[in-house]
Design an enzyme around this catalytic site. Structure first.
Site, mmCIF file in Angstrom:
data_model
loop_
_atom_site.group_PDB
_atom_site.id
_atom_site.type_symbol
_atom_site.label_atom_id
_atom_site.label_comp_id
_atom_site.label_asym_id
_atom_site.label_seq_id
_atom_site.Cartn_x
_atom_site.Cartn_y
_atom_site.Cartn_z
ATOM 1 C CG ASP A 123 -6.758 -1.366 -6.088
ATOM 2 O OD1 ASP A 123 -6.629 -1.017 -4.903
ATOM 3 O OD2 ASP A 123 -6.700 -2.563 -6.459
ATOM 4 C CB SER A 124 -9.014 2.576 -2.254
ATOM 5 O OG SER A 124 -8.028 3.579 -2.411
ATOM 6 C CG ASP A 159 -2.963 -0.133 -5.393
ATOM 7 O OD1 ASP A 159 -2.019 -0.851 -5.005
ATOM 8 O OD2 ASP A 159 -3.873 0.261 -4.643
ATOM 9 C CD GLU A 215 -4.494 -5.988 -3.180
ATOM 10 O OE1 GLU A 215 -5.108 -7.073 -3.147
ATOM 11 O OE2 GLU A 215 -5.080 -4.884 -3.125
ATOM 12 C CD GLU A 255 -5.997 -3.020 3.655
ATOM 13 O OE1 GLU A 255 -5.333 -2.913 2.600
ATOM 14 O OE2 GLU A 255 -7.212 -2.725 3.731
HETATM 15 O O1 KIV Z 1 -5.989 0.930 -2.667
HETATM 16 C C1 KIV Z 1 -5.597 1.497 -1.631
HETATM 17 O O2 KIV Z 1 -5.973 2.624 -1.306
HETATM 18 C C2 KIV Z 1 -4.654 0.767 -0.787
HETATM 19 C C3 KIV Z 1 -4.396 1.317 0.574
HETATM 20 C C4 KIV Z 1 -5.546 1.026 1.450
HETATM 21 C C5 KIV Z 1 -3.134 0.816 1.145
HETATM 22 O O3 KIV Z 1 -4.162 -0.234 -1.174
#
Ligand code: KIV
Length: 283
Positions: free
Chosen positions: A63-64, A102, A134, A201
């Protein structure tokens, strides 16, 4: 280049050869064999295909994408529909890697039932092989419900970006003994609930080593030192596309922001000076 100079040819495939899919079982075997697991984020078919061809084991539709693709300040606004859209694109580019998606903020926090349904949707509609959530103790019931139904779940502990408004900063986690103990405990609870791997993380390397030794499932580090069973980076960070974001755990293997700027500036110059297209480039 000789693949053995780059850490072995385990994930690389000869042209035309049908690659064997990476599975959650394979990741556990890699941990047992001491083989490091290579993970990267991807958000579209184009990049996913390149990473897959090189032999990246796990591709995370993170979700980045809220930050790096959509331009938001946090991952909070990302929706389930958007994650599914990007997952479909990534899946089309992948033949070998395990695709993990995610679950975005509020798609699994409201209730176990809702989380379960949304996770199923990510697999059915998006085509991902697994989901990532998460958190620790407070979501283990949800994780157990999903894994019991055959939905593979990756955990995510330490810095959890979806909780940014609760913590107020992206500082490292697990730096005090109480928080560190909770992270070790959470990892064990996630494993008991059936999670197949855990992202760690931004936690101290020594704590990541403890967690890695205390669970049989693989740990995947990002800013968590060298003792994790695998590593992940946001691909735009490691390729130098996101230049404002420079935490010390990111190693830049390219400087694409600058290189793309230069290439586009040359193209613009050529168009303006009528050097493009040439005769050979015309019909
Ligand atoms: O959303 C993401 O890219 C992540 C990674 C940083 C592990 O959760």
């Amino acid at each position: 280049m000789d693949p053995t100079q780059r850490g072995g040819s385990a994930g690389r495939q000869a042209e035309g050869e049908r690659p064997r899919r990476v599975t959650t079982l394979r990741l556990r075997q890699m941990k047992q064999a001491g083989q490091k697991i290579v993970c990267l984020t991807a958000y579209d078919a184009l990049m996913a295909r390149i990473f897959d061809e090189v032999g990246v084991d796990v591709i995370l539709v993170g979700d980045s994408l809220g930050n790096v693709v959509q331009g938001h300040e946090t991952t909070i606004p990302v929706t389930l529909e958007e994650m599914i859209y990007h997952t479909k694109a990534v899946v089309r580019g992948v033949r070998r890697a395990l695709v993990v998606t995610d679950m975005p903020f509020m798609s699994y926090q409201v209730s176990t039932e809702e989380a379960f349904r949304n996770a199923g949707w990510i697999l059915k509609e998006g085509g991902a092989a697994a989901v990532k959530v998460e958190g620790g103790a407070h979501i283990v019931e949800t994780v157990a419900r999903m894994t019991a139904a055959g939905i593979p779940v990756m955990g995510h502990l330490g810095l959890t970006p979806q909780s940014i408004h609760q913590f107020g900063s992206y500082r490292a986690r697990g730096t005090d003994p109480k928080e560190a103990e909770q992270i070790v405990r959470d990892a064990q609870l996630l494993e008991e609930a059936g999670a197949f791997a855990i992202v760690l993380e931004k936690i101290p390397a020594e704590l990541a080593r403890r967690v890695t030794e205390s669970v049989a499932i693989p740990t995947i580090g990002i800013g968590a030192g060298v003792h994790c069973d695998g590593q992940i980076l946001v691909y735009t960070d490691m390729l130098g596309l996101t230049v404002e974001f420079q935490p010390r755990f990111v190693r830049r293997y390219e400087h694409l922001y600058e290189r793309i700027r230069e290439a586009v500036a040359r193209y613009a110059d050529d168009v303006r000076m009528q050097r493009f297209p040439s005769e050979e480039e015309s019909y």
